[in-house]
Write a protein that holds these residues in place. Structure first.
Motif, PDB file in Angstrom:
ATOM      1  N   PRO A 102       0.803  -1.216   0.000  1.00  0.00           N
ATOM      2  CA  PRO A 102       0.000   0.000   0.000  1.00  0.00           C
ATOM      3  C   PRO A 102       0.839   1.270   0.000  1.00  0.00           C
ATOM      4  O   PRO A 102       1.899   1.319   0.628  1.00  0.00           O
ATOM      5  CB  PRO A 102      -0.813  -0.106   1.286  1.00  0.00           C
ATOM      6  CG  PRO A 102      -0.192  -1.164   2.092  1.00  0.00           C
ATOM      7  CD  PRO A 102       0.657  -1.986   1.207  1.00  0.00           C
ATOM      8  N   ARG A 103       0.365   2.256  -0.722  1.00  0.00           N
ATOM      9  CA  ARG A 103       0.969   3.588  -0.667  1.00  0.00           C
ATOM     10  C   ARG A 103       0.275   4.416   0.407  1.00  0.00           C
ATOM     11  O   ARG A 103       0.839   5.338   0.960  1.00  0.00           O
ATOM     12  CB  ARG A 103       0.855   4.270  -2.024  1.00  0.00           C
ATOM     13  CG  ARG A 103       1.719   3.597  -3.062  1.00  0.00           C
ATOM     14  CD  ARG A 103       1.555   4.153  -4.437  1.00  0.00           C
ATOM     15  NE  ARG A 103       1.212   5.563  -4.463  1.00  0.00           N
ATOM     16  CZ  ARG A 103       1.223   6.307  -5.521  1.00  0.00           C
ATOM     17  NH1 ARG A 103       1.578   5.787  -6.659  1.00  0.00           N
ATOM     18  NH2 ARG A 103       0.877   7.560  -5.485  1.00  0.00           N
ATOM     19  N   VAL A 104      -0.988   4.046   0.672  1.00  0.00           N
ATOM     20  CA  VAL A 104      -1.782   4.669   1.735  1.00  0.00           C
ATOM     21  C   VAL A 104      -2.394   3.531   2.529  1.00  0.00           C
ATOM     22  O   VAL A 104      -2.847   2.543   1.964  1.00  0.00           O
ATOM     23  CB  VAL A 104      -2.912   5.552   1.152  1.00  0.00           C
ATOM     24  CG1 VAL A 104      -3.778   6.117   2.266  1.00  0.00           C
ATOM     25  CG2 VAL A 104      -2.353   6.650   0.282  1.00  0.00           C
ATOM     26  N   GLY A 105      -2.407   3.655   3.841  1.00  0.00           N
ATOM     27  CA  GLY A 105      -3.010   2.634   4.686  1.00  0.00           C
ATOM     28  C   GLY A 105      -1.971   1.858   5.466  1.00  0.00           C
ATOM     29  O   GLY A 105      -0.791   2.213   5.491  1.00  0.00           O
ATOM     30  N   PHE A 106      -2.412   0.790   6.120  1.00  0.00           N
ATOM     31  CA  PHE A 106      -1.522   0.007   6.968  1.00  0.00           C
ATOM     32  C   PHE A 106      -0.564  -0.832   6.141  1.00  0.00           C
ATOM     33  O   PHE A 106      -0.944  -1.453   5.154  1.00  0.00           O
ATOM     34  CB  PHE A 106      -2.321  -0.897   7.899  1.00  0.00           C
ATOM     35  CG  PHE A 106      -2.896  -0.147   9.056  1.00  0.00           C
ATOM     36  CD1 PHE A 106      -2.113   0.170  10.157  1.00  0.00           C
ATOM     37  CD2 PHE A 106      -4.206   0.264   9.031  1.00  0.00           C
ATOM     38  CE1 PHE A 106      -2.635   0.879  11.217  1.00  0.00           C
ATOM     39  CE2 PHE A 106      -4.740   0.970  10.090  1.00  0.00           C
ATOM     40  CZ  PHE A 106      -3.954   1.285  11.185  1.00  0.00           C
ATOM     41  N   ALA A 107       0.681  -0.835   6.596  1.00  0.00           N
ATOM     42  CA  ALA A 107       1.721  -1.598   5.918  1.00  0.00           C
ATOM     43  C   ALA A 107       2.766  -2.036   6.932  1.00  0.00           C
ATOM     44  O   ALA A 107       2.933  -1.412   7.979  1.00  0.00           O
ATOM     45  CB  ALA A 107       2.375  -0.745   4.835  1.00  0.00           C
TER      46      ALA A 107
END
Length: 170
Positions: A102-107
């Motif tokens: 993900p580029r945005v969100g949980f990682a």
């Protein structure tokens, strides 16, 4: 670490080595940092000063030596050494889907050779705000200062085989 020049030298080294901004280091004296960032600071401090750093910043949630747990890792599994994502106990083995980055969100991210879970919130320019739970200080980093390993999908405690799904919701 009470000597401002020494702190400045530490901040300069951290920025040069890891692109960790000086304000993150300044905040670390008051707020806990996720394990990878605290460990980077530990590496740049003199022996004996880590105890003071841990006490001053409240960075008491770290495993001293996760190497025994690391021996139990399977493919796409990592040890999480902090409570930056409060739903997963410290010392858990987290399974990650490396195909979903993900580029945005949980990682699951890697910084300075260590991993943690963060919420990625892109900012203008090349900056990403890494958001953790309410106990930890957010960190602003250039996109190329850390590596996104994938999306966390489950975790298990060392010695266990049953995996608990990770629910990445705010």
């Amino acid at each position: 670490m009470k000597n401002e020049k020494t702190w400045q030298e530490i901040k300069d080294e951290l920025f040069e080595k890891y692109q960790l901004p000086p304000e993150a280091v300044d905040h670390s004296k008051r707020y806990p940092l996720a394990y990878p960032f605290a460990k980077a600071i530990f590496e740049c401090t003199e022996p004996g000063s880590m105890e003071e750093f841990i006490v001053e910043g409240g960075n008491i949630f770290y495993l001293a030596d996760p190497s025994e747990i690391k021996k139990q890792l399977g493919e796409n599994e990592f040890v999480v050494c902090d409570r930056a994502y409060s739903h997963i106990p410290m010392g858990s083995i987290v399974k990650v889907n490396p195909d979903k980055r993900p580029r945005v969100g949980f990682a699951l991210i890697e910084f300075a050779g260590e991993v943690t879970i963060a919420y990625l919130h892109p900012r203008p320019g090349n900056i990403v705000r890494l958001v953790f739970n309410e106990m930890y200080e957010d960190v602003f980093l250039p996109k190329d200062a850390f590596k996104v390993l994938g999306k966390p999908i489950g975790y298990r405690m060392p010695g266990e085989t049953e995996v608990t799904p990770v629910y990445t919701v705010l």
